[in-house]
Structure formats: structure tokens, C-alpha cells
Enzyme design. Structure first.
Site, PDB file in Angstrom:
ATOM      1  N   LYS A  22       3.082   5.364 -17.587  1.00  0.00           N
ATOM      2  CA  LYS A  22       2.289   5.771 -16.421  1.00  0.00           C
ATOM      3  C   LYS A  22       3.196   6.188 -15.270  1.00  0.00           C
ATOM      4  CE  LYS A  22       0.633   2.503 -13.508  1.00  0.00           C
ATOM      5  NZ  LYS A  22       0.937   2.710 -12.081  1.00  0.00           N
ATOM      6  N   ASN A  23       4.158   5.326 -14.929  1.00  0.00           N
ATOM      7  CA  ASN A  23       4.953   5.598 -13.731  1.00  0.00           C
ATOM      8  C   ASN A  23       5.866   6.805 -13.903  1.00  0.00           C
ATOM      9  OD1 ASN A  23       3.713   3.527 -12.434  1.00  0.00           O
ATOM     10  ND2 ASN A  23       5.435   2.101 -12.514  1.00  0.00           N
ATOM     11  N   ARG A  94      -1.336   5.129  -4.467  1.00  0.00           N
ATOM     12  CA  ARG A  94      -0.178   5.257  -3.602  1.00  0.00           C
ATOM     13  C   ARG A  94       0.838   6.300  -4.081  1.00  0.00           C
ATOM     14  NH1 ARG A  94       2.992   2.581  -0.140  1.00  0.00           N
ATOM     15  NH2 ARG A  94       5.086   2.984  -0.831  1.00  0.00           N
ATOM     16  N   CYS A 118      -2.365  -0.276  -4.417  1.00  0.00           N
ATOM     17  CA  CYS A 118      -2.419  -1.705  -4.711  1.00  0.00           C
ATOM     18  C   CYS A 118      -2.201  -2.536  -3.449  1.00  0.00           C
ATOM     19  CB  CYS A 118      -1.314  -2.077  -5.689  1.00  0.00           C
ATOM     20  SG  CYS A 118      -1.727  -1.773  -7.387  1.00  0.00           S
ATOM     21  N   ARG A 123       3.915  -2.089   1.875  1.00  0.00           N
ATOM     22  CA  ARG A 123       4.314  -0.872   1.157  1.00  0.00           C
ATOM     23  C   ARG A 123       4.386   0.362   2.043  1.00  0.00           C
ATOM     24  NH1 ARG A 123       1.940  -0.697  -4.894  1.00  0.00           N
ATOM     25  NH2 ARG A 123       3.907   0.332  -5.262  1.00  0.00           N
ATOM     26  N   VAL A 125       6.068   3.900   3.798  1.00  0.00           N
ATOM     27  CA  VAL A 125       6.681   5.097   3.195  1.00  0.00           C
ATOM     28  C   VAL A 125       7.847   5.607   4.047  1.00  0.00           C
ATOM     29  CG1 VAL A 125       4.663   5.861   1.872  1.00  0.00           C
ATOM     30  CG2 VAL A 125       4.930   6.590   4.254  1.00  0.00           C
ATOM     31  N   ASP A 308       6.920  -5.506 -11.986  1.00  0.00           N
ATOM     32  CA  ASP A 308       5.670  -5.173 -12.670  1.00  0.00           C
ATOM     33  C   ASP A 308       5.400  -6.054 -13.894  1.00  0.00           C
ATOM     34  OD1 ASP A 308       5.107  -3.253 -10.819  1.00  0.00           O
ATOM     35  OD2 ASP A 308       5.536  -1.529 -12.114  1.00  0.00           O
ATOM     36  N   ARG A 400      -6.385   1.650 -14.615  1.00  0.00           N
ATOM     37  CA  ARG A 400      -5.369   2.483 -13.968  1.00  0.00           C
ATOM     38  C   ARG A 400      -4.088   2.500 -14.798  1.00  0.00           C
ATOM     39  NH1 ARG A 400      -3.963   0.766  -8.178  1.00  0.00           N
ATOM     40  NH2 ARG A 400      -2.570   2.479  -8.614  1.00  0.00           N
TER      41      ARG A 400
HETATM   42  C1  UD1 Z   1       7.187   1.986  -8.079  1.00  0.00           C
HETATM   43  C2  UD1 Z   1       6.208   1.769  -9.206  1.00  0.00           C
HETATM   44  C3  UD1 Z   1       5.642   0.361  -9.136  1.00  0.00           C
HETATM   45  C4  UD1 Z   1       6.755  -0.663  -9.109  1.00  0.00           C
HETATM   46  C5  UD1 Z   1       7.774  -0.340  -8.017  1.00  0.00           C
HETATM   47  C6  UD1 Z   1       8.990  -1.251  -8.054  1.00  0.00           C
HETATM   48  C7  UD1 Z   1       5.314   3.989  -9.549  1.00  0.00           C
HETATM   49  C8  UD1 Z   1       4.153   4.900  -9.450  1.00  0.00           C
HETATM   50  N1  UD1 Z   1       5.141   2.739  -9.101  1.00  0.00           N
HETATM   51  O1  UD1 Z   1       6.459   1.854  -6.870  1.00  0.00           O
HETATM   52  O2  UD1 Z   1       4.805   0.150 -10.295  1.00  0.00           O
HETATM   53  O3  UD1 Z   1       6.224  -1.949  -8.881  1.00  0.00           O
HETATM   54  O4  UD1 Z   1       8.235   1.006  -8.161  1.00  0.00           O
HETATM   55  O5  UD1 Z   1       9.592  -1.217  -9.296  1.00  0.00           O
HETATM   56  O6  UD1 Z   1       6.350   4.352 -10.052  1.00  0.00           O
HETATM   57  N2  UD1 Z   1       9.574   0.405   0.545  1.00  0.00           N
HETATM   58  C9  UD1 Z   1       9.761   0.575   1.896  1.00  0.00           C
HETATM   59  N3  UD1 Z   1       9.683   1.833   2.404  1.00  0.00           N
HETATM   60  C10 UD1 Z   1       9.441   2.928   1.626  1.00  0.00           C
HETATM   61  C11 UD1 Z   1       9.265   2.748   0.238  1.00  0.00           C
HETATM   62  C12 UD1 Z   1       9.340   1.460  -0.275  1.00  0.00           C
HETATM   63  O7  UD1 Z   1       9.979  -0.380   2.623  1.00  0.00           O
HETATM   64  O8  UD1 Z   1       9.386   4.038   2.147  1.00  0.00           O
HETATM   65  C13 UD1 Z   1       9.644  -0.956  -0.031  1.00  0.00           C
HETATM   66  C14 UD1 Z   1       8.351  -1.376  -0.720  1.00  0.00           C
HETATM   67  O9  UD1 Z   1       7.424  -1.889   0.198  1.00  0.00           O
HETATM   68  C15 UD1 Z   1       8.863  -2.396  -1.695  1.00  0.00           C
HETATM   69  C16 UD1 Z   1      10.232  -1.856  -2.094  1.00  0.00           C
HETATM   70  O10 UD1 Z   1      10.606  -0.936  -1.067  1.00  0.00           O
HETATM   71  O11 UD1 Z   1       9.002  -3.634  -1.062  1.00  0.00           O
HETATM   72  C17 UD1 Z   1      10.285  -1.149  -3.435  1.00  0.00           C
HETATM   73  O12 UD1 Z   1       9.262  -0.168  -3.477  1.00  0.00           O
HETATM   74  P1  UD1 Z   1       9.388   1.166  -4.317  1.00  0.00           P
HETATM   75  O13 UD1 Z   1      10.534   1.061  -5.264  1.00  0.00           O
HETATM   76  O14 UD1 Z   1       9.340   2.312  -3.385  1.00  0.00           O
HETATM   77  O15 UD1 Z   1       8.030   1.140  -5.147  1.00  0.00           O
HETATM   78  P2  UD1 Z   1       7.082   2.355  -5.488  1.00  0.00           P
HETATM   79  O16 UD1 Z   1       7.885   3.589  -5.729  1.00  0.00           O
HETATM   80  O17 UD1 Z   1       5.969   2.400  -4.527  1.00  0.00           O
END
Ligand code: UD1
Length: 420
Positions: A22-23, A94, A118, A123, A125, A308, A400
Site C-alpha cells: 500500500k505505502n 494523509r 489516521c 502528524r 507536514v 506499523d 484501507r
Molecule cells: C509513512 C507511512 C506510515 C508509517 C510512517 C512511518 C505511508 C503512506 N505511510 O507515513 O504507514 O507509519 O511512514 O514509518 O507511507 N513528521 C513531522 N513533520 C513532517 C512529516 C513527519 O514532524 O512534515 C513526523 C511525524 O509526525 C512522525 C514522524 O515524523 O512523528 C515520521 O513520519 P513520516 O515518516 O513522515 O510518516 P508518513 O510519511 O506520514
């Protein structure tokens, strides 16, 4: 709303096939925005998140054709009629933020609603936005939308992430492919999904080096071509069924998964007393003794133990012979499954990002509900091993990320069904 009823306990015996990741697929699909030529993805999973990404891409003008019962997706972004990712789609998922980089790189402008998704922590950006700003984008927040512009195109730059983010690495990797000059991404995420995305982009004509390491270098090119790419197998689905075999007992053969993609997870299974071997493309999983052994787990970016799989590991540890400690280091507030497991008789104490799980002899079935995908599946795993009936509500989360979970488990002898 549908629910899933499980009557346990009972061992699992049989073969389960593992779908495409999926990811990985959610990052590969937006790559279609980078070219006016068709991009075909094979081994795509049939999941509601993939449907959501399809709708999102269609809403900006991408033609999407699905064939072979959803296993193949062909996308063509001939002309982008709209450069706005709407709140009504983005709020469902997201990962919608992943269209920001490619849309901006291809057209010089993109607007994406701030994502929901989720309920696991705040979380933000910010890392996505900071990285795109380094490439020369101007970013404003307006009415809940991220408005990004790069009127004279993006320019390569050095981007050093202060912390590892999978999504931000993917977003900037895609954008950098069409930026002028060279981009160096430092402290990049090293997940297998990043390597898969880089391989696909390379096959479209991108010049990427170092994917899978801490530093990725991208030499920008003026245009990319289309291509065909096969999505890697889902390591989280694989790990989830390995843990299903661990908690329920019996013997499972998992087909189509890749053990080399699961990082430290396999070592933890061995510590817990689960035998895992791979032969002829199948992974064999069998618990070695009556009870699992307790294991301490710390979640980390890849190749560490994946966040995950944390909820599923906790479910398994509720029945282990002793005390396990689980530390969640990737997301804040990712223990929402703990109180639900406790309603089934588990002994768990949560303090901040740490949980102490004292194994019990039996779990008892109960009505339970979860607020995110992996938490929901951890309750299914607990239900397989619990005495009596477990009803898992709010299962749209499961759809999902898990293809036909009830069919896959019932084919292995589980008493599980979906109730409309
Ligand atoms: C992706 C995966 C998700 C997985 C996660 C961590 C997808 C679609 N989803 O999510 O299943 O659990 O990686 O392996 O691939 N953060 C910030 N600022 C940002 C971005 C992230 O502070 O701009 C923080 C997040 O809140 C979190 C950490 O960084 O605490 C890691 O998040 P991230 O690796 O970005 O996860 P996703 O890409 O959202």
C-alpha cells in the site's frame, strides 16, 4: 457500518498471499503527475486508500485505467486541468500530501488541503514544506490549503532533514527529478518504499543515486517519460500475518512476500519463539512452543522495528509468558489499541510513549473498536487467540490497508466473518 466477528481461539493452517505494498503504491501513483506519458503499475493492492488516491489523481486531470481486477493501474497525466487537491479527498487520507511535490514540479503551482488521516498524533507536514521551500517553492497557508508556487521552476539544493520522514523524502525526491540542477537529500528515509519509488522514477528517466541510504542525490532532468513498474510486496501485511501465526499458533505459508524487506522485525519474532524460514518463494511461520516469549521492542525508522507493526506485536505480547516493554518512538499517541486490548483481558500499562505488557494466560472476546488501521488489525489478531466472540467495529480502517482480511484468515481455518 460493517463489523468483523471472530470466534476463537483456534490455530491457523494454510497459505496466504501477500499483496503489493500500500505505502509503496501510494507514493508511486503521484509519480504519474511528473510526465505526460502513461505510467503503468502492476501488483497494485485492492484497497480503499488506493481508490482514494485514484480519485485524487482523477480530480486534477489524470486519466486512470484499472485492469486485471485492480491489479494493474495505468495513469496518464496528459494535461492537468486542476492543480488543487480538494479537502474532501485529502481529509480521508494523509498520503494525499504526496501529490504536492510532483504537481508543483510539473506545473509550477499546486494547492493541497492540509491532510487529516489516521488519528496517531499531530502528524504535521512541516518537513515536506521546508524541503520544497529549499527547492525554491514559495509556500503559503490559506483557508486550510497549502498554496505552493514556483513561477520560474524548482532549483536543485541541499536538503538536510532534521528528522527522518518517509513522506517528506518521497515528496521532495519526486519534485527534485524535474528541478534544475542537483539536489542532495540528507538524513533521507531508507524504507524499501523509497527504493521502490526511486527505481520507478529511474525507469522513467530520472537520475537518482543513493536511494536506501542516508543521502540521496538527484540530478534534475527537463522531462520524464512513462514506464511500467511492479510494486514491491507489502512488508507490513506480511509482518501482520506472521504475527497472526505467532499469536494463534498453527502453521502458515505466506506467498509473495519478501523477508529481506522486513528489517529487524524477523529478529524479534525469533526472540519471541517463532520459527520463520523462506523457501521457494514462500515464508513458513510456526510458533515453536505453547506460549510466546516476551520481547522488548523499540520502534524506529527503517531498518528498525516498524511502527506499523507495533500494535500487532503488542497484541501478540499480551499472551506471552512474561513482561514485554514496547517503546513507540516514531509517532506520539500510537497506543490507542492498548485500552481496547485491556477490555479483552490484557494487562498493559501505558506511560507516555512506553508500554509495559504483562502476558496473561487467556484473552476473552469483547466488542472492540479502533481509530486507526494498524490498531484495528491488532484487535483482529487478539480476537483469533481470545476465548469467545470478538466483534471489531469501525472496520473501514481495515479496508484501507488489508485486502480481504477475513477471507484470507478464514481460508486458514479462522472462524471470522464480516457482518453488514
Ligand atoms: C509513512 C507511512 C506510515 C508509517 C510512517 C512511518 C505511508 C503512506 N505511510 O507515513 O504507514 O507509519 O511512514 O514509518 O507511507 N513528521 C513531522 N513533520 C513532517 C512529516 C513527519 O514532524 O512534515 C513526523 C511525524 O509526525 C512522525 C514522524 O515524523 O512523528 C515520521 O513520519 P513520516 O515518516 O513522515 O510518516 P508518513 O510519511 O506520514
Amino acid at each position: 457500518m460493517d463489523s468483523i466477528k471472530i470466534r476463537g481461539p483456534g490455530p491457523l493452517k494454510g497459505c496466504i498471499s501477500i499483496a503489493g505494498a500500500k505505502n509503496a503504491c501510494l507514493a508511486l501513483m503521484p509519480a504519474a503527475l511528473l510526465t505526460d506519458q502513461p505510467l503503468t503499475l502492476t501488483n497494485t493492492p485492492r484497497l480503499s486508500d488506493i481508490t482514494t488516491m485514484t480519485r485524487l489523481l482523477q480530480s486534477v486531470g489524470v486519466e486512470v485505467r484499472s485492469s486485471q481486477e485492480g491489479r494493474v493501474l495505468t495513469m496518464r497525466a496528459r494535461q492537468l486541468i486542476n492543480r488543487q487537491a480538494d479537502y474532501n479527498i485529502v481529509r480521508k487520507m494523509r498520503a494525499s500530501i504526496l501529490v504536492l511535490g510532483p504537481l508543483l514540479a510539473r506545473t509550477g503551482r499546486a494547492a493541497v488541503s492540509l491532510p487529516g488521516g489516521c488519528a496517531i498524533g499531530a502528524r504535521p507536514v512541516n518537513l515536506h514544506l521546508q524541503a520544497l521551500t529549499r527547492l525554491g517553492a514559495e509556500i503559503q497557508l490559506d483557508n486550510g490549503y497549502i498554496e505552493a508556487t514556483a513561477n520560474s521552476g524548482l532549483r536543485g539544493a541541499i536538503i538536510e532533514f532534521p528528522s527522518v520522514s518517509v513522506g517528506a523524502t518521497e515528496n521532495v525526491l519526486m519534485a527534485a527529478c524535474l528541478a534544475a540542477g542537483t539536489t542532495e537529500i540528507r538524513n533521507a528515509a531508507r524504507e524499501p518504499e523509497i527504493i521502490d519509488l526511486a527505481n520507478c522514477l529511474d525507469s522513467m528517466g530520472a537520475r537518482i543515486h543513493g536511494a536506501g541510504t542516508h543521502t540521496i542525490t538527484v540530478e534534475g532532468v527537463p522531462t520524464l517519460a512513462g514506464g511500467t513498474h511492479s510494486v514491491i510486496p507489502d512488508r507490513i501485511e506480511l509482518g501482520t500475518y506472521m504475527l497472526a501465526g505467532a499469536i494463534a499458533g498453527g502453521e502458515l505459508m505466506l506467498e509473495g512476500g519478501r523477508l529481506d524487506l522486513v528489517g529487524k522485525f524477523v529478529e524479534k519474532l525469533a526472540e519471541a519463539g517463532v520459527g520463520v524460514s523462506e523457501a521457494e518463494g514462500r515464508i513458513h511461520v510456526q510458533r515453536n512452543s505453547d506460549r510466546l516469549l516476551p520481547v522488548n521492542v523499540v520502534t524506529e525508522p527503517y531498518p528498525g522495528f516498524p511502527t506499523d507493526l507495533q500494535a500487532q506485536m503488542m497484541a501478540a505480547m499480551t499472551l506471552a509468558d512474561g513482561v514485554s516493554r514496547i517503546e513507540e518512538n516514531v509517532f506520539e499517541n500510537r497506543f490507542m489499541h492498548a485500552p481496547e486490548l485491556m477490555r479483552m483481558g490484557a494487562r498493559i500499562e501505558v506511560s507516555g510513549g512506553k508500554a509495559k505488557v504483562t502476558g496473561v494466560d487467556t484473552l476473552r472476546g469483547a466488542p472492540v473498536m479502533a481509530t486507526d488501521l494498524r490498531a484495528s488489525v491488532s484487535l483482529i489478531l487478539a480476537g483469533l487467540a481470545a476465548e469467545g466472540t470478538t466483534t471489531v467495529n469501525r472496520i473501514y480502517h481495515l479496508d484501507r490497508g488489508y485486502e480481504q482480511i477475513e477471507d484470507k484468515l478464514s481460508a486458514c481455518g479462522a472462524d471470522i466473518r464480516r457482518i453488514a
